[in-house]
Design a protein around this motif. Structure first.
Motif, PDB file in Angstrom:
ATOM      1  N   ASP A 117       0.810  -1.212   0.000  1.00  0.00           N
ATOM      2  CA  ASP A 117       0.000   0.000   0.000  1.00  0.00           C
ATOM      3  C   ASP A 117       0.849   1.270   0.000  1.00  0.00           C
ATOM      4  OD1 ASP A 117      -2.934  -1.002   0.477  1.00  0.00           O
ATOM      5  OD2 ASP A 117      -1.657  -2.196   1.788  1.00  0.00           O
ATOM      6  N   GLU A 152      -1.274   2.864  -2.907  1.00  0.00           N
ATOM      7  CA  GLU A 152      -1.789   4.108  -2.332  1.00  0.00           C
ATOM      8  C   GLU A 152      -0.814   5.278  -2.330  1.00  0.00           C
ATOM      9  OE1 GLU A 152      -3.509   3.527   1.500  1.00  0.00           O
ATOM     10  OE2 GLU A 152      -4.901   1.972   0.822  1.00  0.00           O
ATOM     11  N   PRO A 177      -4.287   6.647  -7.780  1.00  0.00           N
ATOM     12  CA  PRO A 177      -3.159   6.243  -6.922  1.00  0.00           C
ATOM     13  C   PRO A 177      -2.116   5.432  -7.694  1.00  0.00           C
ATOM     14  CG  PRO A 177      -5.036   4.798  -6.556  1.00  0.00           C
ATOM     15  CD  PRO A 177      -5.499   5.843  -7.546  1.00  0.00           C
ATOM     16  N   PRO A 178      -0.862   5.374  -7.171  1.00  0.00           N
ATOM     17  CA  PRO A 178      -0.463   5.994  -5.917  1.00  0.00           C
ATOM     18  C   PRO A 178      -0.130   7.466  -6.070  1.00  0.00           C
ATOM     19  CG  PRO A 178       1.408   4.866  -6.882  1.00  0.00           C
ATOM     20  CD  PRO A 178       0.239   4.601  -7.792  1.00  0.00           C
TER      21      PRO A 178
END
Length: 290
Positions: free
Chosen positions: A109, A153, A205-206
């Motif tokens: 993430d 992310e 994203p990211p």
């Protein structure tokens, strides 16, 4: 003045939204480089305490294992910490790190490019690059290029308020004479330029943001400037960029004390950024995926 500014930033940070609930990052995977001590280790511990799975990187496997065990013991069952080792001064080891991470965790993430050095003398790596440039710039560029499609992310790059305001493309490897402070300042300007160009090439994203992590009494600060900063336990600016919902959709910014700040004018020079990008691709031997 500098220490006072960033101490004020810590107070401001406490008034902004940093996640505090133990399960706030549950299910999130975070890779953070240079996390066996200093700000990196502190950030890793805070993220793990919030429930994240933290992929903790260090230059030495034993030290990385010990840091991971220490954090895991401190947080109990709230998060999980896994240790990875690679010498960021060696491009081949950076590639191996990316390969191991991708094998173990096909997606992550958050990527935090935190590792950095401040050598007092000129050291050439086995790849032929000045060590400050290799670790502070080339390694994060290469690691990000190899992992960018896996990051869901946020990408966070560490710069500094000590960044230079100009770049001499004929002195990236300190060809004109070595200065530890100049090499460090150059590397942190290059990280601003890299981050800004990266943000223009990504469709979030990211997101991609960089920051000054604060004037913190780490080993690097003590080595380069002496004890002029805040305690490591108060250094939560990386944590803010990694977790705060306030910046979830923000990209291409440079943060000081959790607020966007103007960058040197050279960072806004598209041709200069692209020239640096091309050099980094050539030096690293890696072309960023489209």
């Amino acid at each position: 003045m500098r220490g006072h500014l960033l101490q004020a930033g810590v107070k401001y940070c406490s008034a902004r939204r940093i996640l505090t609930k133990a399960s706030a990052m549950e299910g999130k995977k975070v890779l953070i480089t240079g996390a066996t001590d200093g700000i990196g280790k502190h950030t890793a511990a805070r993220l793990a305490k919030l429930g994240a799975t933290v992929l903790l990187h260090g230059r030495n496997q034993h030290k990385a294992d010990e840091a991971a065990k220490e954090i895991q013991k401190k947080i109990g069952g709230q998060g999980h910490v896994h240790a990875y080792a690679a010498d960021m001064a060696v491009l081949g080891q950076v590639r191996e790190l990316a390969s191991r991470v991708q094998k173990d965790h096909p997606s992550i993430d958050i990527l935090i490019n935190n590792a950095g050095v401040f050598p007092e003398r000129k050291i050439l790596t086995e790849d032929g690059f000045e060590q400050t440039w290799a670790v502070n710039v080339l390694a994060p560029f290469l690691l990000t290029s190899l992992l960018v499609k896996s990051v869901k992310e946020r990408i966070i790059n560490v710069s500094s308020i000590s960044a230079s305001s100009r770049i001499d493309f004929d002195n990236l490897n300190q060809e004109k004479g070595f200065s530890a402070h100049n090499a460090y300042s150059l590397s942190k300007l290059a990280m601003m330029m890299f981050n800004t160009e990266l943000a223009t090439r990504l469709s979030p994203p990211p997101t991609a943001n960089c920051l000054d992590p604060g004037t913190v009494n780490t080993k690097m600060l003590l080595q380069g400037w002496g004890p002029c900063g805040i305690d490591i336990e108060d250094a939560n600016h990386e944590l803010y960029l990694a977790t705060s919902p306030d910046v979830a959709n923000t990209t291409g910014q440079y943060f000081v004390s959790d607020r966007p700040r103007r960058m040197p004018s050279i960072v806004q020079d598209i041709s200069a950024r692209q020239r640096l990008w091309n050099i980094l691709e050539e030096q690293s031997g890696e072309t960023f995926p489209e």
